[in-house]
Design an enzyme around this catalytic site. Structure first.
Site, PDB file in Angstrom:
ATOM      1  N   ASP A 201      10.997  36.959  41.101  1.00  0.00           N
ATOM      2  CA  ASP A 201      10.737  36.257  42.363  1.00  0.00           C
ATOM      3  C   ASP A 201      11.905  36.445  43.355  1.00  0.00           C
ATOM      4  O   ASP A 201      13.076  36.420  42.957  1.00  0.00           O
ATOM      5  CB  ASP A 201      10.587  34.756  42.016  1.00  0.00           C
ATOM      6  N   GLU A 255       9.774  41.209  43.407  1.00  0.00           N
ATOM      7  CA  GLU A 255       9.231  40.827  44.709  1.00  0.00           C
ATOM      8  C   GLU A 255      10.349  41.019  45.727  1.00  0.00           C
ATOM      9  O   GLU A 255      11.301  40.251  45.772  1.00  0.00           O
ATOM     10  CB  GLU A 255       8.787  39.360  44.705  1.00  0.00           C
TER      11      GLU A 255
END
Ligand code: NOJ
Length: 515
Positions: A201, A255
């Protein structure tokens, strides 16, 4: 042998919404385990499971309170182990979500850090005195991603802490080696259990500009000063060394929320950082042949220049589903599936897109997400019965439209369905080195059409996508047969050069017979 993930098709599972074994209206790991057969039947290679760790769920699991345990809402660690064993037995790889930029404010690390300025964990987070206290006294003008300021005042210890997202998601200080060491232990915990890798993330925000400069006036969310800080690359090299020390080609998929492909490309380093980086510029491209062609060519050139293997995403849990964004009939979503699954690189299918789901319409009283993303997180409809395969309480979010007919059971019974189309594309892709490994070459075509060739050794395929609802003609060199037709009618016939509106086809050189 290239690593497994280069030719893989990933499937993203949002576990709250996928399948519910416990009957509380929230999906769980046992539910997912019970539905692995659907994924195997369809023909994906790997699944990415969004966070299922212990969490107060202020950001639905992206606020982690314990990285080494399963939230009771989703089950237990034993459930996870069973899921992993079954997935592997079916030939499915599993990557898990890892949230390194921030923890929950309920994580024991933060509880301890917050307890006093002298806490040994104080420096695990990012604290600042600021020029003053109260509104206007913040250390700088950074804004948080879901609105409001990126700094929250801690009254007890009289300092500000940084959070790029919610105030319940304090940012970790990755410049502190103890944080890196603790987080490496977390990764080892899951790698030792046998996971095939991680989706990471907010990679672009892991380290911050140490001078904490103000953002330019008018900027709505923290960007320039926080994102894409050079020191993040050293963090990634540490993660890569850790992953590479394991066997089995464990994969790091990051990401990198920077909407510029050339910048994203930096995050694979010299083959010593991420294995794969999400490139979201295509996700935000309109459904337009020229726009897509430019995005694909940028990916080919800019990722290609550094030897990065591309990734392709058309939907995820943070954005409206592709069918909703692109609008138009189901035929358009079918054409989009042909495109997504035939580009060079690794495609990610978002759960439910194989059914052609649209976003759910969420009435105001059922909105729960601070970022307004509920619509794309609707429950997966498994059958046409009341409850749609969710055995107990009503699911936590409303259904997408048409669950009585747009569900796994109904579409599996219909060979012309968008679900079967996904299965046929994936079978064609697996059987063709050109499609799963080959070079990409753009072909001349009318402005409403995107045409390209894939080739690897002697294997060749052409793909033609009509982005409009008006029929179009294309002239390709050589004779081609239709291998996969998004409309499901022309397969096995000679390609005439005519496409119906919203039609896409995968073609193979004529006269080679099936297979
Ligand atoms: C990106 C995730 O995809 C999103 O769902 C989450 O809210 C933020 N990162 C914060 O963790």
């Amino acid at each position: 042998m290239p690593p497994w993930w280069r030719s893989a098709v990933f499937y993203q599972v949002y576990p709250r919404s996928f399948a519910d074994a416990g009957g509380d209206g929230v999906g769980d790991l046992e539910g997912l385990r019970g539905r692995l057969e659907h994924l195997r039947w369809m023909g994906v290679d790997a699944i990415w499971i969004c966070p299922f760790y212990r969490s107060p769920m202020t950001d639905f699991g992206y606020d982690v309170a314990d990285y080494r345990d399963v939230d009771p809402l989703f089950g237990t660690l034993e459930d996870f182990d069973r899921l992993l064993t079954d997935a592997h037995a079916l030939g499915l790889r599993v990557i898990v979500d890892w949230v390194p930029n921030h923890t929950s404010d309920q994580h024991p690390w933060f509880v301890e850090a917050r307890s006093s300025r002298e806490s040994p964990k104080r420096d695990w987070y990012i604290w600042r005195d600021g020029p003053g206290t109260g509104a206007g006294g913040r250390p700088n003008n950074w804004k948080a991603a879901f609105g409001g300021d990126a700094w929250t005042w801690d009254d007890a210890t009289a300092q500000w802490y940084l959070h790029l997202f919610l105030p319940t998601q304090p940012d970790l200080n990755w410049r502190n080696p103890e944080v890196a060491a603790a987080m490496h232990d977390v990764l080892r915990f899951w790698l030792d259990r046998g996971v095939d890798g991680f989706r990471i993330d907010v990679v672009q925000g892991l380290t911050k500009d140490p001078t904490f400069p103000d953002d330019p006036p008018g900027q709505v969310a923290v960007h320039a000063a926080v994102n894409d800080c050079d020191d993040t690359h050293a963090v990634l090299r540490g993660l890569r060394r850790l992953a590479d020390a394991y066997d089995g080609d464990r994969v790091l998929v990051g990401e990198v929320y920077l909407l510029d492909t050339a910048t994203v490309a930096k995050y694979v380093g010299n083959g010593d950082e991420l294995h794969l980086a999400f490139d979201f510029t295509p996700l935000y491209a309109p459904w337009d042949a020229g726009a897509w062609r430019r995005r694909i060519e940028a990916a080919e050139a800019e990722l290609g220049a550094v030897g990065a293997w591309p990734t392709w995403t058309m939907s995820n849990h943070d954005n409206p589903r592709l069918r909703t964004r692109y609008g138009g009939p189901e035929a358009r979503a079918r054409a989009a599936a042909v495109l997504l699954l035939t580009l060079r690189g690794v495609p990610f299918i978002y759960y439910g897109d194989e059914l052609g789901l649209e976003d759910a319409v969420v009435p105001p009283e059922r909105v729960v997400d601070p970022g307004g993303r509920d619509g794309c997180r609707s429950p997966m409809p498994w059958d046409g019965a009341p409850g749609h395969g969710w055995p107990g309480a009503e699911p936590w979010l409303p259904w997408s439209p048409e669950p009585d007919t747009r569900n796994v059971e109904a579409l599996r019974a219909d060979e012309r369905s968008i679900l079967h189309l996904h299965r046929r594309i994936l079978a064609a892709r697996r059987a063709s080195p050109a499609l799963h490994a080959g070079a990409w070459l753009g072909l001349e075509a009318a402005p409403s059409v995107l045409a390209y060739e894939r080739s690897e050794g002697g294997d060749r395929r052409a793909v033609v996508v009509n982005f409009t609802s008006t029929p179009a003609d294309v002239t390709l060199a050589g004779d081609w047969d239709v291998e996969v037709d998004s409309a499901g009618v022309a397969e096995g016939t000679a390609f005439t050069g005519r496409l119906a509106g919203d039609q896409a086809v995968i073609l193979r050189p004529a006269g080679r017979g099936p297979g």
